[in-house]
Design a protein around this motif. Sequence first.
Motif, PDB file in Angstrom:
ATOM      1  N   GLU A  25       0.822  -1.209   0.000  1.00  0.00           N
ATOM      2  CA  GLU A  25       0.000   0.000   0.000  1.00  0.00           C
ATOM      3  C   GLU A  25       0.856   1.259   0.000  1.00  0.00           C
ATOM      4  N   GLU A  26       1.950   1.246   0.765  1.00  0.00           N
ATOM      5  CA  GLU A  26       2.819   2.420   0.814  1.00  0.00           C
ATOM      6  C   GLU A  26       3.508   2.680  -0.523  1.00  0.00           C
ATOM      7  N   ASN A  27       3.697   1.624  -1.337  1.00  0.00           N
ATOM      8  CA  ASN A  27       4.365   1.772  -2.630  1.00  0.00           C
ATOM      9  C   ASN A  27       3.379   1.777  -3.798  1.00  0.00           C
ATOM     10  N   GLY A  28       2.075   1.821  -3.502  1.00  0.00           N
ATOM     11  CA  GLY A  28       1.069   1.891  -4.552  1.00  0.00           C
ATOM     12  C   GLY A  28       0.897   0.621  -5.349  1.00  0.00           C
ATOM     13  N   VAL A  29       1.147  -0.532  -4.743  1.00  0.00           N
ATOM     14  CA  VAL A  29       1.019  -1.823  -5.418  1.00  0.00           C
ATOM     15  C   VAL A  29      -0.302  -2.467  -5.013  1.00  0.00           C
ATOM     16  N   CYS A  30      -1.005  -3.048  -5.975  1.00  0.00           N
ATOM     17  CA  CYS A  30      -2.289  -3.696  -5.709  1.00  0.00           C
ATOM     18  C   CYS A  30      -2.100  -4.844  -4.723  1.00  0.00           C
ATOM     19  N   CYS A  53      -6.400  -5.339  -9.512  1.00  0.00           N
ATOM     20  CA  CYS A  53      -7.817  -5.695  -9.399  1.00  0.00           C
ATOM     21  C   CYS A  53      -8.724  -4.574  -9.887  1.00  0.00           C
ATOM     22  N   GLY A  54      -8.268  -3.320  -9.817  1.00  0.00           N
ATOM     23  CA  GLY A  54      -9.067  -2.200 -10.288  1.00  0.00           C
ATOM     24  C   GLY A  54     -10.210  -1.816  -9.373  1.00  0.00           C
ATOM     25  N   ALA A  55     -10.104  -2.136  -8.095  1.00  0.00           N
ATOM     26  CA  ALA A  55     -11.172  -1.796  -7.159  1.00  0.00           C
ATOM     27  C   ALA A  55     -11.276  -0.281  -6.992  1.00  0.00           C
ATOM     28  N   THR A  56     -12.500   0.186  -6.740  1.00  0.00           N
ATOM     29  CA  THR A  56     -12.743   1.616  -6.533  1.00  0.00           C
ATOM     30  C   THR A  56     -13.043   1.948  -5.080  1.00  0.00           C
ATOM     31  N   LEU A  57     -13.064   0.960  -4.205  1.00  0.00           N
ATOM     32  CA  LEU A  57     -13.304   1.167  -2.777  1.00  0.00           C
ATOM     33  C   LEU A  57     -12.020   0.900  -2.009  1.00  0.00           C
TER      34      LEU A  57
END
Length: 215
Positions: A25-30, A53-57
């Motif tokens: 999460e800190e490095n912007g990885v899914c 995954c392309g989640a929006t939540l």
Amino acid sequence: MTDSLSRAERARLPLARDVAELVAEENGVCTRSIAMRVVDTQTGASRVVEIPCGATLESACKPCARRSRQLRMVQCREGWHLESEPVAEPDPPSEHQKWLIGWRAYAQEQRERAEREGIAEGGDVAFWDATIADVDAEISASGVRGNVLDGAGVGERRTRSTRRRQDTPDLPRRAMSDTTLGRTFMTPEGKTFRPSMFITLSLIFNLCAVVGRSW
């Protein structure tokens, strides 16, 4: 090392999976990547590729949700919700760009003259070919779009037949309008909405119908 710790002390230690998700999460990885198998049509070799995954939540995947939010912000900034047609007039050419086009025309003229006079291959024709290639590269680097010889010296355009069978009915056609703006809808209260601002609930309705039948 953890064998000498008590149960309460071991319970306070962070889990490896939680640490990995935090670092992602800190490095912007899914954190919920989807594994897909890709097959090379030439060699037949296959490999597994992970895609976001392309989640929006953010409750599902924070990096993907933040990336989607930034994408929507960029879309709004670039004019996806404009209320008037954008102005797409090209900028006037600079003096350097006009000089390059003039030099390109001179080089083309000299190349055609050398070819017309029958100079052997590898002589002036090859020299002007190399010069024209260099000038074309400089023209593109200067910020000019397209090619100065668009449509010149090119053979017939390749077309593919799109004729439909005569025994089939004509498909319905929607009238086209010369605009880039979408339709707008007016509410009884006087508010204007665009289709891009709507929320599609068809999936939710389908799930409710499936759940209702299973009950």
